[in-house]
Scaffold this motif. Structure first.
Motif, PDB file in Angstrom:
ATOM      1  N   SER A   1      -6.527   9.122   3.001  1.00 25.28           N
ATOM      2  CA  SER A   1      -7.373   7.866   3.407  1.00 25.28           C
ATOM      3  C   SER A   1      -6.705   6.758   2.661  1.00 25.28           C
ATOM      4  O   SER A   1      -6.660   5.590   3.219  1.00 25.28           O
ATOM      5  CB  SER A   1      -7.704   8.094   4.403  1.00 25.28           C
ATOM      6  OG  SER A   1      -9.551   8.452   3.689  1.00 25.28           O
ATOM      7  N   ALA A   2      -7.736   6.986   1.813  1.00 20.77           N
ATOM      8  CA  ALA A   2      -7.190   6.142   1.126  1.00 20.77           C
ATOM      9  C   ALA A   2      -5.726   5.064   0.525  1.00 20.77           C
ATOM     10  O   ALA A   2      -5.651   3.987  -0.016  1.00 20.77           O
ATOM     11  CB  ALA A   2      -7.599   6.610  -0.595  1.00 20.77           C
TER      12      ALA A   2
ATOM     13  N   THR B   1       0.614  -1.342  -0.235  1.00 14.76           N
ATOM     14  CA  THR B   1       0.121  -0.091  -0.308  1.00 14.76           C
ATOM     15  C   THR B   1       0.894   1.186  -0.115  1.00 14.76           C
ATOM     16  O   THR B   1       2.391   1.764   0.815  1.00 14.76           O
ATOM     17  CB  THR B   1      -0.776   0.296   1.031  1.00 14.76           C
ATOM     18  OG1 THR B   1      -0.050   0.274   2.372  1.00 14.76           O
ATOM     19  CG2 THR B   1      -1.864  -1.232   1.189  1.00 14.76           C
ATOM     20  N   ILE B   2       0.559   2.366  -0.832  1.00 16.72           N
ATOM     21  CA  ILE B   2       1.112   3.717  -0.482  1.00 16.72           C
ATOM     22  C   ILE B   2       1.850   3.920   0.472  1.00 16.72           C
ATOM     23  O   ILE B   2       2.535   4.243   0.759  1.00 16.72           O
ATOM     24  CB  ILE B   2      -0.014   4.773  -0.955  1.00 16.72           C
ATOM     25  CG1 ILE B   2      -0.644   4.686  -2.652  1.00 16.72           C
ATOM     26  CG2 ILE B   2       0.731   5.818  -0.838  1.00 16.72           C
ATOM     27  CD1 ILE B   2       0.803   3.796  -3.082  1.00 16.72           C
ATOM     28  N   GLY B   3       0.404   3.363   2.335  1.00 14.98           N
ATOM     29  CA  GLY B   3       1.032   3.797   3.201  1.00 14.98           C
ATOM     30  C   GLY B   3       1.842   2.968   3.884  1.00 14.98           C
ATOM     31  O   GLY B   3       2.683   3.436   4.349  1.00 14.98           O
TER      32      GLY B   3
ATOM     33  N   GLU C   1      -2.857  -0.657  -7.771  1.00 11.97           N
ATOM     34  CA  GLU C   1      -4.151   0.133  -8.021  1.00 11.97           C
ATOM     35  C   GLU C   1      -4.125   1.822  -8.317  1.00 11.97           C
ATOM     36  O   GLU C   1      -4.816   2.155  -9.169  1.00 11.97           O
ATOM     37  CB  GLU C   1      -5.191  -0.565  -6.412  1.00 11.97           C
ATOM     38  CG  GLU C   1      -5.832  -1.432  -6.307  1.00 11.97           C
ATOM     39  CD  GLU C   1      -6.311  -1.969  -4.988  1.00 11.97           C
ATOM     40  OE1 GLU C   1      -7.207  -3.076  -5.480  1.00 11.97           O
ATOM     41  OE2 GLU C   1      -5.848  -1.292  -4.316  1.00 11.97           O
ATOM     42  N   ALA C   2      -3.478   2.564  -6.940  1.00 11.26           N
ATOM     43  CA  ALA C   2      -2.627   3.757  -7.495  1.00 11.26           C
ATOM     44  C   ALA C   2      -2.404   4.269  -9.210  1.00 11.26           C
ATOM     45  O   ALA C   2      -3.309   4.664  -9.221  1.00 11.26           O
ATOM     46  CB  ALA C   2      -2.212   4.250  -6.310  1.00 11.26           C
TER      47      ALA C   2
ATOM     48  N   ILE D   1      -0.556   5.558 -13.772  1.00 10.88           N
ATOM     49  CA  ILE D   1       0.738   5.986 -14.694  1.00 10.88           C
ATOM     50  C   ILE D   1       1.031   3.953 -14.788  1.00 10.88           C
ATOM     51  O   ILE D   1       0.464   3.150 -14.084  1.00 10.88           O
ATOM     52  CB  ILE D   1       1.203   6.513 -12.742  1.00 10.88           C
ATOM     53  CG1 ILE D   1       0.464   7.263 -12.772  1.00 10.88           C
ATOM     54  CG2 ILE D   1       2.567   6.068 -12.519  1.00 10.88           C
ATOM     55  CD1 ILE D   1       0.756   7.919 -10.981  1.00 10.88           C
ATOM     56  N   ASP D   2       2.129   4.024 -15.438  1.00 12.34           N
ATOM     57  CA  ASP D   2       2.451   2.797 -15.862  1.00 12.34           C
ATOM     58  C   ASP D   2       3.497   1.801 -14.159  1.00 12.34           C
ATOM     59  O   ASP D   2       4.700   3.215 -13.718  1.00 12.34           O
ATOM     60  CB  ASP D   2       3.810   2.876 -17.000  1.00 12.34           C
ATOM     61  CG  ASP D   2       4.685   1.742 -16.916  1.00 12.34           C
ATOM     62  OD1 ASP D   2       5.251   0.829 -16.106  1.00 12.34           O
ATOM     63  OD2 ASP D   2       4.620   1.513 -18.487  1.00 12.34           O
TER      64      ASP D   2
END
Length: 64
Positions: free
Chosen positions: A35-36, A9-11, A44-45, A51-52
């Motif tokens: 928050s996402a 995850t980005i987080g 997913e983001a 974005i590649d």
């Protein structure tokens, strides 16, 4: 340091490597503080932002 993968995850990525927030924003991901980002994977983001993910992974892992 841990290698970044597209299923993180980005987080998680920012938690492990705070300086990666700047790289993500450079690629057009302004969601690093929303928050996402806590539940959305890098893949997913990247898809949502057009974005590649492979190019993004190369850039992030070059900094690790």
């Amino acid at each position: 340091m841990s290698k970044i993968t597209k299923d993180m995850t980005i987080g998680e990525i920012i938690g492990l490597h705070p300086r990666h927030a700047e790289t993500l924003m450079t690629f057009g991901m302004g969601c690093v503080a929303c928050s996402a980002s806590q539940g959305e994977t890098l893949e997913e983001a990247a898809m949502v932002h057009g974005i590649d993910v492979d190019n993004l992974l190369r850039a992030l892992n070059a900094l690790v």
